[in-house]
Design an enzyme around this catalytic site. Structure first.
Site, PDB file in Angstrom:
ATOM      1  N   CYS A 129     158.201  11.689  -7.415  1.00  0.00           N
ATOM      2  CA  CYS A 129     157.901  12.834  -5.869  1.00  0.00           C
ATOM      3  C   CYS A 129     157.093  11.704  -4.995  1.00  0.00           C
ATOM      4  CB  CYS A 129     157.511  13.644  -6.291  1.00  0.00           C
ATOM      5  SG  CYS A 129     158.141  15.307  -7.271  1.00  0.00           S
TER       6      CYS A 129
ATOM      7  N   HIS B  57     153.431  16.532   0.122  1.00  0.00           N
ATOM      8  CA  HIS B  57     154.710  15.938  -0.249  1.00  0.00           C
ATOM      9  C   HIS B  57     154.798  17.325  -0.863  1.00  0.00           C
ATOM     10  CE1 HIS B  57     157.309  16.004  -3.596  1.00  0.00           C
ATOM     11  NE2 HIS B  57     156.450  16.693  -4.766  1.00  0.00           N
TER      12      HIS B  57
ATOM     13  N   ASN C 297     161.216  21.822  -2.806  1.00  0.00           N
ATOM     14  CA  ASN C 297     160.462  20.916  -3.741  1.00  0.00           C
ATOM     15  C   ASN C 297     161.613  19.405  -3.456  1.00  0.00           C
ATOM     16  OD1 ASN C 297     159.704  18.174  -4.774  1.00  0.00           O
ATOM     17  ND2 ASN C 297     158.320  18.826  -6.414  1.00  0.00           N
TER      18      ASN C 297
END
Ligand code: COA
Length: 340
Positions: A121, A260, A290
């Site tokens: 990520c 994020h 996500n």
């Protein structure tokens, strides 16, 4: 690792594009697949739906190329002028050739070289720093940085603790030299001591594909959610405060936080520590979930109309590795001119 580049030319984001697959996977859809419910997912994560790439002939390189094509079209850029392509991804089409090579061919960037960068990520932020270094050193004039992940390919839709979290998407930015605006500072961290908390166990050289690895579902992402959550809450907030202090920024000075999108509760905690009101926080987790390396460029694309030259942005990520970081960026162009 920390870097501050006061005497070098800046690397500024001068163009953007993105790609989202059409198919929506809602919380109600997931209720039909695993033992979960909309209320649990919304209150624990903030997610309402995600996008899924539903075409067996298409994968990460396709989405990355689509994002790049949008960037070229909106900003009237010739792909032949691109020097370097960096694709941040943990879901490459295959181990090799790199996704960057597949993208280079598909978008017609015949003068570019490229490579993939795997930092889960944190991939986009790490790739942005890498790309900026080529601009700052004078080794490249136009660098395409793409965050793209087909998370549905490594998500176990029998595991309710992870399948509710992830979606597919791609976002692309162009980096070019700029006299004033651009990447001002970065702080990045890795901590392999906690590598086992978030991992794709099989398919690499340690556990090559075998009947056993498939039977044990080891080609799907595994996450120990609670400790990752704890590390993410402190890691993201700490690194954002660190970059603000290094650059004498208060909450009033920051125009936007670009975090994020793993969990709304992690984002809220980070914004609180930074002293930011919610209108300064880019948040689209409810729509896309996500998307790993794509979350930060997706946010920038969604907020493009509001971005003005000189705006102070703090970009921050946290992910498997563990990896995390923050970048302080000053915005370089009037986004409203390119928003449609
Ligand atoms: N639906 C309903 N219940 C669920 C569920 C689901 N989809 N997933 C887990 N549960 C249950 C658990 O089994 C557990 O039940 P128990 O108390 O009876 O054992 C309970 O809900 C709480 O589980 P827990 O894992 O503690 O939930 P949580 O509040 O930590 O939320 C995450 C889980 C995954 C949302 C959260 O841990 C998280 O966001 N982690 C970090 C993600 C992240 O930042 N990743 C890094 C970047 S990718």
């Amino acid at each position: 690792m920390s870097t501050s580049s006061s005497s070098q030319p800046r690397a500024a984001i001068t163009a953007m594009g993105h790609f989202l697959p059409e198919k929506r996977l809602t919380n109600a859809d997931l209720e039909q697949i695993v033992d979960t419910d909309d209320e649990w997912i919304r209150t624990r994560t903030g997610i309402e739906e995600r996008r899924i790439l539903d075409d067996p002939d298409k994968a990460t390189a396709y989405m990355a190329s689509q994002a790049a094509e949008e960037l070229f079209q909106k900003h009237d850029i010739d792909p032949a002028t691109i020097d370097l392509i960096i694709v941040a991804t943990i879901t490459p089409d295959m181990e090799f050739p790199s996704t960057a090579c597949l993208v280079q061919d598909s978008i017609g960037a015949q003068n570019a070289w490229g490579f993939d960068l795997a930092a889960a990520c944190s991939g986009f932020l790490f790739a942005l720093t890498n790309g900026a270094s080529f601009i700052e050193s004078g080794r490249a004039k136009r660098v395409l940085v793409i965050g793209a992940d087909t998370m549905s390919a490594i998500t176990d839709y029998e595991d309710r603790s992870t399948c509710i979290l992830f979606g597919d998407a791609a976002g692309a930015v162009l980096l070019e030299p700029h006299d004033t605006y651009g990447l001002q500072d970065t702080v990045h961290y890795s901590d392999g001591a906690h590598a086992d908390l978030l991992t794709l166990p099989a398919g690499g050289s340690l556990n090559p594909a075998s009947h056993e690895t498939v039977d044990q579902r080891l080609h799907y992402l595994k996450q120990d959610g609670r400790p990752v959550f704890r590390h993410a809450v402190t890691g993201m907030a700490d690194v954002c405060v660190e970059i603000m202090e290094r650059n004498d920024l208060t909450g009033d000075d920051v125009d936007f936080l670009v975090p994020h999108q793993a969990n709304k509760r992690i984002i809220d905690a980070t914004a609180n520590r930074m002293g930011l009101s919610s209108d300064k926080v880019m948040l689209n987790i409810h729509r896309y979930g996500n998307t790993t390396a794509a979350t930060v460029p997706l946010c920038l694309n969604d907020w493009q109309a509001e971005l003005k030259p000189g705006h102070n942005l703090v970009l921050t990520t946290f992910g498997g590795g563990l990896t995390w970081g923050a970048s302080y960026l000053t915005w370089a162009y009037d986004g409203a001119e390119y928003d449609s």
